[in-house]
Write an enzyme that holds these catalytic residues in place. Structure first.
Site, PDB file in Angstrom:
ATOM      1  N   ASN A 149     -48.796  -2.179 -11.793  1.00 30.02           N
ATOM      2  CA  ASN A 149     -50.016  -1.378 -11.724  1.00 30.02           C
ATOM      3  C   ASN A 149     -49.674   0.112 -11.734  1.00 30.02           C
ATOM      4  OD1 ASN A 149     -51.810   0.128  -9.487  1.00 30.02           O
ATOM      5  ND2 ASN A 149     -53.107  -1.250 -10.662  1.00 30.02           N
ATOM      6  N   VAL A 196     -49.870   2.584  -9.896  1.00 28.45           N
ATOM      7  CA  VAL A 196     -49.314   3.306  -8.755  1.00 28.45           C
ATOM      8  C   VAL A 196     -48.152   2.567  -8.093  1.00 28.45           C
ATOM      9  CG1 VAL A 196     -51.483   4.492  -8.289  1.00 28.45           C
ATOM     10  CG2 VAL A 196     -51.019   2.306  -7.164  1.00 28.45           C
ATOM     11  N   LYS A 197     -47.654   1.511  -8.738  1.00 26.29           N
ATOM     12  CA  LYS A 197     -46.540   0.775  -8.145  1.00 26.29           C
ATOM     13  C   LYS A 197     -45.214   1.500  -8.397  1.00 26.29           C
ATOM     14  CE  LYS A 197     -48.704  -2.734  -6.297  1.00 26.29           C
ATOM     15  NZ  LYS A 197     -50.101  -2.504  -6.635  1.00 26.29           N
ATOM     16  N   ASN A 198     -44.137   0.972  -7.787  1.00 31.68           N
ATOM     17  CA  ASN A 198     -42.833   1.649  -7.859  1.00 31.68           C
ATOM     18  C   ASN A 198     -42.341   1.814  -9.286  1.00 31.68           C
ATOM     19  OD1 ASN A 198     -43.236   0.600  -5.153  1.00 31.68           O
ATOM     20  ND2 ASN A 198     -41.142   1.250  -4.748  1.00 31.68           N
ATOM     21  N   ALA A 199     -42.595   0.824 -10.129  1.00 36.15           N
ATOM     22  CA  ALA A 199     -42.384   0.950 -11.572  1.00 36.15           C
ATOM     23  C   ALA A 199     -43.690   0.539 -12.223  1.00 36.15           C
ATOM     24  CB  ALA A 199     -41.231   0.075 -12.047  1.00 36.15           C
TER      25      ALA A 199
END
Length: 391
Positions: free
Chosen positions: A184, A186-189
């Site tokens: 998604n 805003v996730k880490n990747a």
């Protein structure tokens, strides 16, 4: 004082560099925009990165969870144990299969899935357990695997927060039969939207691909160069349109290649917060564990329920956004029932949790400013309390 939206500090913000722009431009120029060579490149990169047998790029972390459950033969009449403290996708993926989510409680200190609560929730209908690595801190995987083996269950890791996290010296992604990541925005990747299903058994790859592409026997990319004499693709079973596009995969590949540096920045921000708040009365930090390294997807702290809304308002007045992650799922209308009521620790945490801004492009001086805003709130509250007592 009102702040312009461009001046406010969001809880999350995507990070883009020239590498993402390069990969997207190359993909656009290639003429292949759907699932194809770039998605395969992402899958191979992440497979090697996390030590999985196979990785399938799909449209979301929710889709990855759904596919994992289907590959584990979960269906109508089954039960799947999930933590009450998680995003709704974890439970909805179970509902999609026709099975029933059964909510277990979380540990008091780490807020990871509680082993004893899972054990108590197992029935003859239980087919699987979904272990969520909340905030990016890996749960007790070894103990949960042992319980799953004892009870004949499939363990699925919901690692939406935990891309780049480690457990006992190994990356999350290769420990269990199925591990699901979110990409998604805003996730880490991030890939804009997307997810990754990592799994051990490589023989499951053909069916995983088929389920992700409408139950059809061949991927479009694989048949695009075949002549008319080749046997055409055929519909084998009910499937879903869960394939990641190459445009999304281009962004995701660049993000996966930059993951370690991005996570290092997230960890630096979380350390600043933890050091600043560790000795403040009224703030409880989520405990780390020596065998686990968090990806620091988010910084969630616990504050007294009576003060949380006031703290949020205080931060908002200074242009600092915050978030509540999460209200317990068994308090949501669609899941509320007498059978799903007994998760007191998740329910209490849901009244106390507050998440602060964490993203790679957050300047460290802004993180220090946020620390000052939180500290000043509790200092003000302490003075106000003392005045009320002495009045």
């Amino acid at each position: 004082m009102a702040h312009d939206i461009d001046e406010r500090i969001p809880v999350y913000r995507p990070s883009a560099t020239d590498l993402e722009r390069q990969y997207v431009a190359e993909t656009l120029d290639s003429g292949w925009w759907g699932y194809g060579p770039r998605a395969r490149q992402l899958e191979e990169h992440v497979r090697d990165q996390v030590g999985a047998g196979e990785v399938l790029a799909c449209t979301s972390g929710t889709a990855a969870l759904h596919l994992a459950l289907l590959l584990a033969d979960v269906g109508p009449g089954d039960e799947v144990i999930v933590p009450a403290l998680t995003w709704i996708s974890t439970a909805l993926a179970v509902v999609y299969t026709g099975a029933r989510p059964v909510f277990a409680d979380v540990e008091e200190e780490s807020l990871g899935l509680d082993l004893d609560s899972v054990r108590a929730a197992v029935t003859p209908r239980t087919r699987a357990v979904i272990q969520v690595h909340y905030t990016g801190l890996p749960g007790r995987i070894d103990e949960m695997q042992a319980l799953a083996r004892e009870k004949g269950l499939v363990l699925i890791e919901d690692a939406a927060h935990a891309f780049g996290a480690e457990y006992r010296g190994r990356r999350i992604g290769g420990h269990s039969d199925f591990v699901c990541f979110s990409m998604n925005a805003v996730k880490n990747a991030a890939a804009g939207e997307g997810g990754l299903l990592a799994f051990r058994d490589r023989s499951l790859r053909p069916r995983a691909e088929r389920l992700s592409w409408l139950g059809v026997s061949k991927q479009t990319f694989d048949i695009s160069g075949e002549g008319v004499a080749r046997r055409p693709a055929v519909a084998m079973e009910v499937g879903f349109k869960y394939r990641m596009s190459d445009i999304n995969a281009a962004v995701g590949l660049a993000q996966a290649e930059r993951l370690d540096a991005a996570n290092a920045k997230r960890r630096a921000i979380c350390r600043i917060y933890a050091d600043a708040f560790r000795n403040i009365a009224g703030i409880r930090l989520i405990s780390d564990r020596p065998e686990a390294v968090s990806s620091c997807h988010m910084f969630a702290m616990r504050v007294p329920a009576a003060q949380r809304d006031a703290l949020r308002a205080w931060l908002g007045e200074q242009g600092i956004e915050s978030s509540i992650q999460y209200p317990p799922l068994n308090d949501e209308p669609m899941f509320r029932s007498p059978d799903n009521a007994a998760t007191p620790r998740a329910r209490q945490a849901g009244r106390e949790l507050l998440s602060l801004p964490v993203f790679p492009d957050l300047p460290l001086e802004k993180a220090l400013m946020i620390c000052g805003a939180v500290t000043s709130f509790f200092a003000f509250e302490a003075v106000a309390t003392e005045e009320r007592v002495t009045a």
